[in-house]
Design a protein around this motif. Structure first.
Motif, PDB file in Angstrom:
ATOM      1  N   LEU A  90      63.774  17.823  16.189  1.00 27.33           N
ATOM      2  CA  LEU A  90      65.162  17.169  15.611  1.00 27.33           C
ATOM      3  C   LEU A  90      65.224  15.721  15.944  1.00 27.33           C
ATOM      4  N   TYR A  91      64.922  15.395  17.101  1.00 21.49           N
ATOM      5  CA  TYR A  91      65.299  14.049  17.696  1.00 21.49           C
ATOM      6  C   TYR A  91      64.248  13.228  17.983  1.00 21.49           C
ATOM      7  N   GLY A  92      62.887  13.742  18.134  1.00 26.16           N
ATOM      8  CA  GLY A  92      61.902  13.115  19.174  1.00 26.16           C
ATOM      9  C   GLY A  92      61.167  11.885  18.259  1.00 26.16           C
ATOM     10  N   GLY A  93      61.374  11.517  17.017  1.00 23.13           N
ATOM     11  CA  GLY A  93      60.520  10.822  16.291  1.00 23.13           C
ATOM     12  C   GLY A  93      60.479   9.190  16.941  1.00 23.13           C
ATOM     13  N   ALA A  94      61.563   8.890  17.853  1.00 25.81           N
ATOM     14  CA  ALA A  94      61.572   7.566  18.420  1.00 25.81           C
ATOM     15  C   ALA A  94      60.899   7.697  19.788  1.00 25.81           C
ATOM     16  N   ALA A  95      60.712   8.800  20.305  1.00 25.76           N
ATOM     17  CA  ALA A  95      60.222   8.914  21.755  1.00 25.76           C
ATOM     18  C   ALA A  95      58.654   9.298  21.427  1.00 25.76           C
ATOM     19  N   PRO A  96      57.901   9.152  22.547  1.00 26.24           N
ATOM     20  CA  PRO A  96      56.258   9.450  22.404  1.00 26.24           C
ATOM     21  C   PRO A  96      56.169  11.085  22.528  1.00 26.24           C
ATOM     22  N   TRP A  97      56.233  11.565  21.155  1.00 21.99           N
ATOM     23  CA  TRP A  97      56.521  13.081  20.903  1.00 21.99           C
ATOM     24  C   TRP A  97      55.014  13.635  21.435  1.00 21.99           C
ATOM     25  N   TRP A  98      54.157  12.488  21.101  1.00 23.66           N
ATOM     26  CA  TRP A  98      52.746  13.241  21.127  1.00 23.66           C
ATOM     27  C   TRP A  98      52.359  13.647  22.677  1.00 23.66           C
ATOM     28  N   ARG A  99      53.324  13.210  23.523  1.00 21.95           N
ATOM     29  CA  ARG A  99      53.003  13.408  25.022  1.00 21.95           C
ATOM     30  C   ARG A  99      53.539  14.712  25.475  1.00 21.95           C
ATOM     31  N   VAL A 100      54.314  15.381  24.609  1.00 18.57           N
ATOM     32  CA  VAL A 100      54.924  16.784  25.073  1.00 18.57           C
ATOM     33  C   VAL A 100      54.282  17.610  23.938  1.00 18.57           C
ATOM     34  N   VAL A 101      53.491  18.549  24.613  1.00 18.90           N
ATOM     35  CA  VAL A 101      52.515  19.451  23.890  1.00 18.90           C
ATOM     36  C   VAL A 101      52.553  20.805  24.227  1.00 18.90           C
ATOM     37  N   ARG A 102      51.966  21.815  23.627  1.00 19.61           N
ATOM     38  CA  ARG A 102      51.800  23.390  23.834  1.00 19.61           C
ATOM     39  C   ARG A 102      50.831  23.314  25.262  1.00 19.61           C
ATOM     40  N   ALA A 103      51.233  24.369  25.568  1.00 17.40           N
ATOM     41  CA  ALA A 103      50.546  24.717  26.846  1.00 17.40           C
ATOM     42  C   ALA A 103      49.006  24.914  26.722  1.00 17.40           C
ATOM     43  N   GLU A 111      69.431  14.142  24.963  1.00 12.13           N
ATOM     44  CA  GLU A 111      68.986  12.858  25.660  1.00 12.13           C
ATOM     45  C   GLU A 111      68.238  13.140  26.770  1.00 12.13           C
ATOM     46  N   ARG A 112      68.488  14.189  27.576  1.00  9.67           N
ATOM     47  CA  ARG A 112      67.834  14.348  28.878  1.00  9.67           C
ATOM     48  C   ARG A 112      66.130  15.026  28.607  1.00  9.67           C
ATOM     49  N   VAL A 113      65.840  15.546  27.386  1.00 14.34           N
ATOM     50  CA  VAL A 113      64.623  15.929  27.085  1.00 14.34           C
ATOM     51  C   VAL A 113      63.907  14.479  26.841  1.00 14.34           C
ATOM     52  N   LEU A 114      64.518  13.538  25.925  1.00 14.90           N
ATOM     53  CA  LEU A 114      63.999  12.616  25.346  1.00 14.90           C
ATOM     54  C   LEU A 114      63.548  11.494  26.379  1.00 14.90           C
ATOM     55  N   ASP A 115      64.554  11.390  27.368  1.00 11.92           N
ATOM     56  CA  ASP A 115      64.331  10.589  28.430  1.00 11.92           C
ATOM     57  C   ASP A 115      63.142  11.056  29.220  1.00 11.92           C
ATOM     58  N   THR A 116      62.891  12.138  29.443  1.00 10.15           N
ATOM     59  CA  THR A 116      61.628  12.775  30.361  1.00 10.15           C
ATOM     60  C   THR A 116      60.513  12.495  29.407  1.00 10.15           C
ATOM     61  N   ALA A 117      60.506  12.568  27.947  1.00 10.01           N
ATOM     62  CA  ALA A 117      59.327  12.318  27.306  1.00 10.01           C
ATOM     63  C   ALA A 117      59.030  10.747  27.280  1.00 10.01           C
ATOM     64  N   ASP A 118      60.106   9.923  27.643  1.00 11.38           N
ATOM     65  CA  ASP A 118      59.948   8.537  27.427  1.00 11.38           C
ATOM     66  C   ASP A 118      59.207   8.094  29.074  1.00 11.38           C
ATOM     67  N   ARG A 119      59.269   9.187  29.868  1.00 11.83           N
ATOM     68  CA  ARG A 119      58.913   8.761  31.439  1.00 11.83           C
ATOM     69  C   ARG A 119      57.239   9.223  31.577  1.00 11.83           C
ATOM     70  N   ILE A 120      57.042  10.033  30.430  1.00  9.16           N
ATOM     71  CA  ILE A 120      55.328  10.417  30.821  1.00  9.16           C
ATOM     72  C   ILE A 120      54.454   8.973  30.549  1.00  9.16           C
ATOM     73  N   PRO A 121      53.640   8.871  31.505  1.00 10.20           N
ATOM     74  CA  PRO A 121      52.831   7.937  31.222  1.00 10.20           C
ATOM     75  C   PRO A 121      51.677   7.921  29.847  1.00 10.20           C
ATOM     76  N   PRO A 122      51.233   6.808  29.635  1.00 13.96           N
ATOM     77  CA  PRO A 122      50.288   6.904  28.318  1.00 13.96           C
ATOM     78  C   PRO A 122      49.159   7.589  28.912  1.00 13.96           C
ATOM     79  N   GLY A 123      48.408   8.549  28.020  1.00 14.79           N
ATOM     80  CA  GLY A 123      47.458   9.293  28.441  1.00 14.79           C
ATOM     81  C   GLY A 123      47.657  10.532  29.274  1.00 14.79           C
ATOM     82  N   ARG A 124      48.858  10.688  29.486  1.00 13.04           N
ATOM     83  CA  ARG A 124      49.185  11.843  30.224  1.00 13.04           C
ATOM     84  C   ARG A 124      50.100  12.656  29.235  1.00 13.04           C
ATOM     85  N   VAL A 125      50.396  14.017  29.469  1.00 17.16           N
ATOM     86  CA  VAL A 125      51.183  14.939  28.740  1.00 17.16           C
ATOM     87  C   VAL A 125      52.051  15.780  29.794  1.00 17.16           C
TER      88      VAL A 125
END
Length: 127
Positions: free
Chosen positions: A66-79, A28-42
């Motif tokens: 496992l759980y990121g489908g409803a979150a903006p998954w594309w904003r959490v990326v590889r380094a 839940e904490r990971v997904l909440d963090t993903a939700d906070r990332i603004p559009p256009g940022r990662v």
């Protein structure tokens, strides 16, 4: 991509054990963090773990898988800015729609798939 926050993407069918009713607190904490990332940022997987002061890139990646489908998954990326294998075209649509800075691939690059310009796209947690 996973089905959403209520159950993991590999949830068993009705003949097997039931999926957990609630997300683990860390997920839940990971997904909440993903939700906070603004559009256009990662943020990278490691950035999210550092932000939460818990876990590491692999744990964050597992949660997103496992759980990121409803979150903006594309904003959490590889380094390295490479797009998520198997989901490159879907992610690229999001990046272009949001104006995420990209580094176009050279002609010699396999598939000509761009990478995220991490220097410009990485979010610092501010406004």
């Amino acid at each position: 991509m996973p089905a959403g926050r209520s159950e993991p993407s590999d949830a068993p069918d009705s003949s097997g054990p039931s999926a957990p009713a609630e997300l683990p607190e860390y997920a839940e904490r990971v997904l909440d963090t993903a939700d906070r990332i603004p559009p256009g940022r990662v943020l990278t997987y490691g950035d999210v773990a550092e932000w939460l002061e818990e876990g590491g890139p692999r744990q964050v990646g597992r949660v997103m898988a496992l759980y990121g489908g409803a979150a903006p998954w594309w904003r959490v990326v590889r380094a390295d800015g490479a797009l998520l294998p198997g989901h490159e075209l879907r992610a690229l649509e999001h990046y272009r729609a949001e104006g995420t800075p990209l580094r176009e691939a050279g002609r010699a690059a396999e598939g000509h798939i761009p990478r995220i310009d991490m220097r410009r796209a990485r979010w610092d947690g501010g406004d």
